[in-house]
Design an enzyme around this catalytic site. Structure first.
Site, PDB file in Angstrom:
ATOM      1  CG  ASP A  19      39.556  37.675  35.590  1.00 44.15           C
ATOM      2  OD1 ASP A  19      39.401  38.647  34.952  1.00 44.15           O
ATOM      3  OD2 ASP A  19      39.877  37.034  35.034  1.00 44.15           O
ATOM      4  CG  ASP A  75      46.137  35.762  35.076  1.00 47.83           C
ATOM      5  OD1 ASP A  75      45.280  35.473  35.482  1.00 47.83           O
ATOM      6  OD2 ASP A  75      46.437  36.928  35.238  1.00 47.83           O
ATOM      7  CG  ASP A 121      46.950  40.237  38.674  1.00 46.45           C
ATOM      8  OD1 ASP A 121      46.607  38.312  37.644  1.00 46.45           O
ATOM      9  OD2 ASP A 121      45.932  40.379  39.176  1.00 46.45           O
TER      10      ASP A 121
HETATM   11  O1  LIG Z   1      43.745  32.993  36.461  1.00 46.90           O
HETATM   12  P1  LIG Z   1      42.980  34.808  36.304  1.00 46.90           P
HETATM   13  O2  LIG Z   1      42.383  34.633  34.371  1.00 46.90           O
HETATM   14  O3  LIG Z   1      43.373  35.805  37.086  1.00 46.90           O
HETATM   15  O4  LIG Z   1      41.413  34.372  36.884  1.00 46.90           O
HETATM   16  C1  LIG Z   1      41.586  34.333  38.187  1.00 46.90           C
HETATM   17  C2  LIG Z   1      39.781  34.676  38.981  1.00 46.90           C
HETATM   18  O5  LIG Z   1      39.772  35.835  37.982  1.00 46.90           O
HETATM   19  C3  LIG Z   1      38.325  36.121  38.057  1.00 46.90           C
HETATM   20  O6  LIG Z   1      38.119  36.948  39.633  1.00 46.90           O
HETATM   21  C4  LIG Z   1      38.707  38.569  39.326  1.00 46.90           C
HETATM   22  O7  LIG Z   1      38.309  39.371  38.382  1.00 46.90           O
HETATM   23  C5  LIG Z   1      37.143  39.976  38.789  1.00 46.90           C
HETATM   24  C6  LIG Z   1      37.038  40.592  37.333  1.00 46.90           C
HETATM   25  O8  LIG Z   1      37.668  41.817  37.624  1.00 46.90           O
HETATM   26  C7  LIG Z   1      37.440  40.268  39.773  1.00 46.90           C
HETATM   27  O9  LIG Z   1      35.841  41.037  40.156  1.00 46.90           O
HETATM   28  C8  LIG Z   1      37.160  39.125  41.300  1.00 46.90           C
HETATM   29  O10 LIG Z   1      36.990  39.971  42.858  1.00 46.90           O
HETATM   30  C9  LIG Z   1      38.609  38.411  40.636  1.00 46.90           C
HETATM   31  O11 LIG Z   1      39.282  37.445  41.662  1.00 46.90           O
HETATM   32  C10 LIG Z   1      37.087  35.302  37.593  1.00 46.90           C
HETATM   33  O12 LIG Z   1      35.817  35.967  38.228  1.00 46.90           O
HETATM   34  C11 LIG Z   1      37.337  34.222  38.621  1.00 46.90           C
HETATM   35  O13 LIG Z   1      36.655  33.053  38.261  1.00 46.90           O
HETATM   36  C12 LIG Z   1      38.645  34.020  37.872  1.00 46.90           C
HETATM   37  O14 LIG Z   1      39.271  32.241  38.641  1.00 46.90           O
END
Ligand SMILES: O=P(O)(O)OC[C@H]1O[C@H](O[C@H]2O[C@H](CO)[C@@H](O)[C@H](O)[C@H]2O)[C@H](O)[C@@H](O)[C@@H]1O
Length: 369
Positions: free
Chosen positions: A117, A115, A307
Site C-alpha cells: 500500500d 511494500d 512508504d
Molecule cells: O505494509 P503495507 O502494504 O503498506 O500495508 C499497510 C496497511 O495498508 C492498508 O492500509 C493503508 O492503505 C489503505 C488503502 O489505500 C488506506 O485506506 C489506509 O488508510 C492505509 O492505512 C491496509 O488496509 C492495512 O491493513 C495495512 O496494514
C-alpha cells in the site's frame, strides 16, 4: 510525537558539501550506499506504564493527528522549499541516481523487497479497493524474472496475493509474520523447498478474538473499519471525522487493556494491533535474505521500497548492515532511515522498469562477449 527538522543542524556542513557535488552522502562509501546516521524517529505509542487512561487516549489521538504528516514541521528558519531541497539532497530520487545505484550493484545479486500500500498501489479510502494497475503488475512480474522479489506488507498474505496475483514471488504478510516462498522456487536455489514461516502462529486465536471485540467496540463510530490481517489487526480511521478520533482511540485502548500480549503501532491513518513478539518487516527482510543464502554475504544488494512508518524497521536493518538501498516513497520530506526517495507509485513503476531494462541490456552484453 515530536517532529524534527529534516536536516539536523550538525549535518549542515556535510549537506553543503553534498550540494556542491550533487551526490548523496550514501554514495560516498566505497561499498556503495552507506547508512546515514539514524534520524530521530517518531516515538512508538506506549500501551503500558502508569499513564492514566485519559492521558493515554490523548497521547494516542496526538499521534493519530501526526500520522502520515504531509511534511515534517519546521522548527528552523528554512522555508518550505529550502527544507524540501535539503531533504532531497539527503534522500535523492532513486530515478535521478539510477546510474550510481546500478553501479553499486556490480558483482552483487539484487534482491527486491516491495511494500504494497502506498508503494505498488496508491492510497485510497477503501482498503478493499487498493488495486494495483496492470502496468505495475507487469513491472513487478518483470523485476521478479531477474531478481528474487518479495512483497512485504501489513496486510494479510492471502489478501495481498489477491491484489498482486503473481506467482514466483515471496510474500511476507502481517508485517512479516506470515512468510511464504514461491511454490516452485528452484529458480534461485536448486534444492530449495517451498518456504512457510509464521513466528506468531500461537497468537492466531487471540487475534481473531480481539478482532471481534474491536468490530463490536467500534461499530458506533461512523467510518471506522476493522481489518483482520491474520496475525495483526488494522483499525482504520481515514474515514472517521477527527472529532471522533478520541472516542475511537478510547475504544481501542480499552480493548487492548485485556490483551497485554498485544501492542499498538501506527501506519497511515490506521491503528495496528499486533503481538508483542520482536518481529517486524526488518526481521522479515533478514529472514528472507538468510533463506536465499545471503545471511552474511557481501555479494548481495537488497533494495527495499516502502512508504510507511512500518517500513522504517526494514530501512533500519539495511542501515545497520551497511548494505543495500532503502527507498522511501513520499512526496514530502519525512524523517526516515531510507537513503533514497521516489515520489509516488508511478515513480516506483518507472524505477522497476528501468531496472529491468538495465538488466536486459547488461545480460545481452554479457551473452555477446
Ligand atoms: O505494509 P503495507 O502494504 O503498506 O500495508 C499497510 C496497511 O495498508 C492498508 O492500509 C493503508 O492503505 C489503505 C488503502 O489505500 C488506506 O485506506 C489506509 O488508510 C492505509 O492505512 C491496509 O488496509 C492495512 O491493513 C495495512 O496494514
Amino acid at each position: 510525537m515530536t517532529n524534527q527538522n529534516v536536516v539536523a543542524s550538525d549535518e549542515k556542513s556535510a549537506v553543503d558539501i553534498r550540494i556542491r557535488f550533487l551526490l548523496p552522502k550514501s554514495l560516498f562509501s566505497p561499498d556503495g550506499p552507506k547508512p546515514l546516521p539514524a534520524p530521530r524517529l517518531a516515538k512508538k505509542i506506549e500501551t503500558g506504564g502508569v499513564a492514566t487512561a485519559a492521558a493515554k487516549t490523548n497521547a494516542w489521538v496526538n499521534s493519530m493527528r501526526d500520522s502520515s504528516p504531509t511534511r515534517v514541521k519546521s522548527t528552523c528558519s528554512l522555508s518550505e522549499s529550502e527544507e524540501k531541497n535539503s531533504w532531497i539532497m539527503n534522500h535523492p530520487s532513486a530515478l535521478s541516481m539510477f546510474e550510481q545505484i546500478v553501479n553499486a550493484s556490480k558483482g552483487k545479486q539484487i534482491v527486491m523487497f516491495l511494500d504494497y500500500d502506498g508503494t505498488l498501489s496508491p492510497i485510497v479510502e477503501d482498503p478493499d479497493r487498493a488495486f494495483m494497475t496492470n502496468e505495475m503488475r507487469e513491472a513487478v512480474r518483470d523485476v521478479a524474472r531477474y531478481f528474487p522479489t518479495a512483497i512485504v506488507t501489513g496486510r494479510c498474505r492471502d489478501k495481498v496475493y489477491s491484489f498482486v496475483k503473481l506467482a514466483g514471488l515471496y510474500y511476507a504478510g502481517s508485517h512479516g509474520m506470515d512468510i511464504k516462498g514461491p511454490s516452485k522456487s528452484r529458480k534461485y536455489k536448486k534444492d530449495q523447498q517451498a518456504l512457510l514461516f509464521q513466528p506468531a502462529s500461537k497468537f492466531l486465536p487471540m487475534i481473531d478474538e480481539v478482532c471481534k471485540v474491536l468490530v463490536e467496540k467500534t461499530k458506533s463510530i461512523p467510518g471506522a473499519k476493522v481489518e483482520n490481517n491474520k496475525f495483526c489487526v488494522s483499525v482504520h480511521f481515514r474515514c472517521v471525522e477527527e472529532k471522533m478520533w478520541a472516542a475511537l482511540a478510547e475504544q481501542v485502548r480499552s480493548a487492548l487493556n485485556d490483551y497485554p500480549q498485544l501492542r499498538l503501532t501506527q501506519g497511515r491513518k490506521v491503528l495496528e494491533i499486533r503481538p508483542t513478539i520482536k518481529w517486524d518487516k526488518g526481521k522479515a527482510l533478514e529472514f528472507l535474505l538468510e533463506s536465499l543464502g545471503y545471511a552474511n554475504s557481501n555479494d548481495v544488494l537488497p533494495v527495499y521500497i516502502g512508504d510507511d512508518r512500518t517500513d522504517e524497521d526494514a530501512f533500519k536493518v539495511l542501515r545497520n548492515r551497511g548494505q543495500g538501498l532503502g527507498i522511501l516513497v513520499s512526496k514530502f520530506p519525512k524523517e526516515t532511515n531510507a537513503s533514497y526517495s521516489l515520489q509516488e507509485p508511478a515513480e516506483v513503476k518507472d524505477f522497476l522498469r528501468r531496472l529491468v531494462e538495465w538488466k536486459r541490456i547488461s545480460f545481452g552484453r554479457a551473452c555477446r562477449v
